[in-house]
Scaffold this motif. Structure first.
Motif, PDB file in Angstrom:
ATOM      1  N   VAL A  49       3.517  -3.880   0.379  1.00 22.00           N
ATOM      2  CA  VAL A  49       3.790  -3.909  -1.062  1.00 22.00           C
ATOM      3  C   VAL A  49       5.204  -3.387  -1.305  1.00 22.00           C
ATOM      4  CG1 VAL A  49       3.135  -3.023  -3.331  1.00 22.00           C
ATOM      5  CG2 VAL A  49       1.364  -3.624  -1.667  1.00 22.00           C
ATOM      6  N   VAL A  50       6.050  -4.248  -1.857  1.00 22.27           N
ATOM      7  CA  VAL A  50       7.433  -3.925  -2.186  1.00 22.27           C
ATOM      8  C   VAL A  50       7.527  -3.869  -3.710  1.00 22.27           C
ATOM      9  CG1 VAL A  50       9.849  -4.623  -1.890  1.00 22.27           C
ATOM     10  CG2 VAL A  50       8.142  -5.198  -0.135  1.00 22.27           C
ATOM     11  N   GLN A  51       8.315  -2.943  -4.233  1.00 19.46           N
ATOM     12  CA  GLN A  51       8.427  -2.814  -5.684  1.00 19.46           C
ATOM     13  C   GLN A  51       9.825  -2.365  -6.049  1.00 19.46           C
ATOM     14  OE1 GLN A  51       8.358   0.014  -8.113  1.00 19.46           O
ATOM     15  NE2 GLN A  51       8.112  -1.439  -9.794  1.00 19.46           N
ATOM     16  N   ALA A  52      10.302  -2.819  -7.196  1.00 15.49           N
ATOM     17  CA  ALA A  52      11.627  -2.423  -7.669  1.00 15.49           C
ATOM     18  C   ALA A  52      11.510  -1.952  -9.108  1.00 15.49           C
ATOM     19  CB  ALA A  52      12.602  -3.594  -7.574  1.00 15.49           C
ATOM     20  N   GLY A  53      11.894  -0.734  -9.372  1.00 12.67           N
ATOM     21  CA  GLY A  53      11.819  -0.252 -10.746  1.00 12.67           C
ATOM     22  C   GLY A  53      12.561   1.046 -10.928  1.00 12.67           C
ATOM     23  N   GLY A  54      13.400   1.097 -11.964  1.00 14.73           N
ATOM     24  CA  GLY A  54      14.130   2.321 -12.247  1.00 14.73           C
ATOM     25  C   GLY A  54      13.671   3.022 -13.506  1.00 14.73           C
ATOM     26  N   SER A  55      12.794   2.376 -14.283  1.00 15.17           N
ATOM     27  CA  SER A  55      12.296   2.998 -15.504  1.00 15.17           C
ATOM     28  C   SER A  55      11.282   4.075 -15.161  1.00 15.17           C
ATOM     29  CB  SER A  55      11.629   1.944 -16.388  1.00 15.17           C
ATOM     30  OG  SER A  55      10.443   1.459 -15.781  1.00 15.17           O
ATOM     31  N   THR A  56      10.896   4.856 -16.163  1.00 11.18           N
ATOM     32  CA  THR A  56       9.861   5.873 -15.950  1.00 11.18           C
ATOM     33  C   THR A  56       8.575   5.228 -15.454  1.00 11.18           C
ATOM     34  OG1 THR A  56      10.836   7.249 -17.679  1.00 11.18           O
ATOM     35  CG2 THR A  56       8.541   7.707 -17.067  1.00 11.18           C
ATOM     36  N   ASP A  57       8.168   4.119 -16.097  1.00 12.03           N
ATOM     37  CA  ASP A  57       6.960   3.408 -15.676  1.00 12.03           C
ATOM     38  C   ASP A  57       7.134   2.820 -14.273  1.00 12.03           C
ATOM     39  OD1 ASP A  57       5.648   3.862 -18.118  1.00 12.03           O
ATOM     40  OD2 ASP A  57       6.592   2.110 -19.034  1.00 12.03           O
ATOM     41  N   GLY A  58       8.333   2.298 -14.000  1.00 11.45           N
ATOM     42  CA  GLY A  58       8.581   1.687 -12.704  1.00 11.45           C
ATOM     43  C   GLY A  58       8.535   2.681 -11.560  1.00 11.45           C
ATOM     44  N   VAL A  59       9.098   3.860 -11.760  1.00  9.35           N
ATOM     45  CA  VAL A  59       9.075   4.895 -10.722  1.00  9.35           C
ATOM     46  C   VAL A  59       7.638   5.352 -10.466  1.00  9.35           C
ATOM     47  CG1 VAL A  59       9.784   7.251 -10.162  1.00  9.35           C
ATOM     48  CG2 VAL A  59      11.437   5.644 -11.120  1.00  9.35           C
ATOM     49  N   GLU A  60       6.855   5.460 -11.522  1.00  7.99           N
ATOM     50  CA  GLU A  60       5.454   5.849 -11.368  1.00  7.99           C
ATOM     51  C   GLU A  60       4.693   4.811 -10.540  1.00  7.99           C
ATOM     52  OE1 GLU A  60       2.101   8.277 -11.728  1.00  7.99           O
ATOM     53  OE2 GLU A  60       4.193   8.705 -12.228  1.00  7.99           O
ATOM     54  N   LEU A  61       4.908   3.538 -10.841  1.00  9.48           N
ATOM     55  CA  LEU A  61       4.238   2.486 -10.076  1.00  9.48           C
ATOM     56  C   LEU A  61       4.714   2.487  -8.626  1.00  9.48           C
ATOM     57  CD1 LEU A  61       2.341  -0.003 -10.108  1.00  9.48           C
ATOM     58  CD2 LEU A  61       4.349  -1.394 -10.651  1.00  9.48           C
ATOM     59  N   ALA A  62       6.012   2.671  -8.426  1.00 10.64           N
ATOM     60  CA  ALA A  62       6.572   2.686  -7.076  1.00 10.64           C
ATOM     61  C   ALA A  62       5.976   3.812  -6.242  1.00 10.64           C
ATOM     62  CB  ALA A  62       8.092   2.830  -7.142  1.00 10.64           C
ATOM     63  N   GLY A  63       5.936   5.010  -6.804  1.00 14.30           N
ATOM     64  CA  GLY A  63       5.420   6.145  -6.060  1.00 14.30           C
ATOM     65  C   GLY A  63       3.927   6.064  -5.811  1.00 14.30           C
ATOM     66  N   ARG A  64       3.217   5.419  -6.719  1.00  9.00           N
ATOM     67  CA  ARG A  64       1.768   5.329  -6.588  1.00  9.00           C
ATOM     68  C   ARG A  64       1.329   4.251  -5.607  1.00  9.00           C
ATOM     69  NH1 ARG A  64      -2.159   3.197 -11.378  1.00  9.00           N
ATOM     70  NH2 ARG A  64      -3.963   2.784 -10.063  1.00  9.00           N
ATOM     71  N   LEU A  65       1.975   3.057  -5.657  1.00 14.91           N
ATOM     72  CA  LEU A  65       1.473   1.920  -4.891  1.00 14.91           C
ATOM     73  C   LEU A  65       2.503   1.235  -4.005  1.00 14.91           C
ATOM     74  CD1 LEU A  65      -0.722   0.234  -7.662  1.00 14.91           C
ATOM     75  CD2 LEU A  65      -1.533   1.503  -5.673  1.00 14.91           C
ATOM     76  N   GLY A  66       3.791   1.499  -4.211  1.00 14.46           N
ATOM     77  CA  GLY A  66       4.809   0.812  -3.435  1.00 14.46           C
ATOM     78  C   GLY A  66       4.984   1.401  -2.048  1.00 14.46           C
ATOM     79  N   GLU A  67       5.290   0.546  -1.092  1.00 13.66           N
ATOM     80  CA  GLU A  67       5.586   0.991   0.274  1.00 13.66           C
ATOM     81  C   GLU A  67       7.065   0.841   0.599  1.00 13.66           C
ATOM     82  OE1 GLU A  67       2.010   0.065   3.082  1.00 13.66           O
ATOM     83  OE2 GLU A  67       2.190  -1.624   1.689  1.00 13.66           O
ATOM     84  N   VAL A  68       7.692  -0.199   0.098  1.00 15.25           N
ATOM     85  CA  VAL A  68       9.138  -0.374   0.186  1.00 15.25           C
ATOM     86  C   VAL A  68       9.651  -0.481  -1.247  1.00 15.25           C
ATOM     87  CG1 VAL A  68      11.019  -1.873   0.946  1.00 15.25           C
ATOM     88  CG2 VAL A  68       9.026  -1.525   2.420  1.00 15.25           C
TER      89      VAL A  68
END
Length: 410
Positions: free
Chosen positions: A175-194
């Protein structure tokens, strides 16, 4: 942080600059042929990169007179690339906003099997009214709603992969994710691997990487199981003077209507209505959490405007015509120095490399920069495994699915 960094190449049609298709090195329609993607992927595999990366959006581009678009749906392209490569990872971008979770899980797992366990899914929440209209909506969903849906879709897709009767050699796609917003960082830290990130300064890179890994730890994950790869646009030549001339040529080739339209979408107002040589007005720029489009790139551009107080023309040049990622210009040694500095300082676990022109700009990177990194012991000379997880040093185990939201539809 591991002892060696990770490298992906983003095959962004003709290259990251808006006028790349117009460069003398490039056949202008090359990005519309499957041979183009095959050539770059094979070159990346010879250089032992972790993966090739395909960007995409579920919308037809109305500005093709200014820039070539994406010519193949990502899973179709990845399925082809799986048959013409043997080891390199294959990452495709598919929208969580406009795809069904069950169908998406089945499609990606199928390509993962075809490739022998080399697939990654870059999760994006799709902004923009054009994409919304493409799916029968009158307006794009609110930023927070897009991320609520993304968390639900990712959770459902991963559950489907974990429940598959016949998992791939890597267990399931990355699971790869790109996000710099508050919501995006939360999603990245919770479920992203790259995590594909966008930082313009080393200080920003260090802070972002630390923030994402802290969120991952808060969700019960190991920080080392999250690989942060900032995007970096590269302009490489034998001498610094040659590299700077190439950079100047690329700036001249960007069509002005394309550049202003892209910057308008990033800033939320019509840039073409302003004098190109006027300073970008700060009073027209809201705080990032109040912006609706892509908050990642809005934050990046806002940071440049606040630090440098540029004119519109200077800002567009700084952004490579609106691309937005950090641009590194120089000899192979100078580019390698820059990447090593970021890596050793904790600003990156590696990089998603976005060459200026494809394929020639990637050839310059693969044949010039990669050997320098290898000689310094910073990058592999051979693959240690045959799956994307092996290349990235990621475990073959389920992701934690904590605080799963309710299903979201629109």
């Amino acid at each position: 942080m591991g002892e060696q960094l990770h490298l992906n190449v983003n095959i962004l049609n003709s290259g990251v600059f808006g006028g790349s298709w117009r460069h003398p090195d490039n056949p202008p329609t090359s990005a519309y042929t499957i041979e183009h993607y095959t050539r770059v992927a094979r070159a990346a595999e010879r250089a032992k990169l972790d993966a090739v990366f395909l960007a995409d959006g579920p919308v037809l581009d109305g500005g093709l007179e200014h820039r070539s678009g994406n010519s193949f749906e990502p899973t179709v392209n990845l399925a082809h690339l799986s048959g013409v490569t043997s080891d390199i990872g294959l990452v495709g971008t598919l929208s969580s906003s406009y795809n069904d979770a069950d169908e998406l899980a089945h499609r990606l797992l199928g390509v993962d099997h075809l490739s022998g366990g080399r697939v990654g899914w870059n999760v994006v929440t799709t902004a923009g009214a054009a994409a919304a209209r493409n799916f029968g909506r009158t307006a794009e969903p609110a930023h927070a709603d897009r991320y609520t849906r993304a968390a639900d879709v990712v959770s459902r897709v991963v559950e489907a992969w974990d429940g598959a009767a016949d998992p791939s050699p890597q267990g399931r796609p990355v699971v790869v994710q790109a996000g710099g917003s508050t919501d995006g960082v939360e999603l990245a830290g919770r479920l992203g691997e790259v995590i594909f990130s966008a930082s313009q300064t080393l200080e920003e890179g260090i802070a972002y990487r630390a923030r994402v890994k802290a969120v991952a730890e808060r969700h019960g994950r190991r920080p080392e199981d999250v690989v942060v790869l900032p995007g970096v646009s590269t302009v490489v030549a034998a001498t610094e003077e040659e590299a700077r001339r190439r950079r100047a040529t690329l700036a001249e080739l960007v069509p002005w209507p394309y550049a202003t339209a892209r910057l308008s979408a990033q800033l939320g107002f019509d840039v073409s209505a302003h004098d190109p040589d006027a300073l970008v007005p700060l009073d027209l720029l809201p705080e990032p959490d109040d912006a609706d489009g892509s908050q990642t790139f809005y934050r990046l551009v806002l940071g440049i405007v606040r630090r440098e107080r540029p004119t519109f023309r200077a800002l567009l040049d700084r952004l490579g015509g609106g691309a937005g990622h950090r641009i590194v210009v120089g000899t192979p040694e100078q580019v390698a120095d820059d990447l090593e500095t970021w890596f050793r300082a904790g600003g990156a676990d590696g990089f998603n490399v976005m060459p200026d022109v494809l394929p020639s700009g990637f050839d310059d990177f693969a044949e010039g920069v990669v050997p320098v990194l290898q000689a310094r012991g910073l990058f592999r000379r051979e693959y240690d495994g045959s799956t994307l997880r092996a290349h990235l040093g990621l475990p073959v185990r389920p992701l934690p699915l904590t605080d799963r939201p309710l299903a979201t539809t629109w």
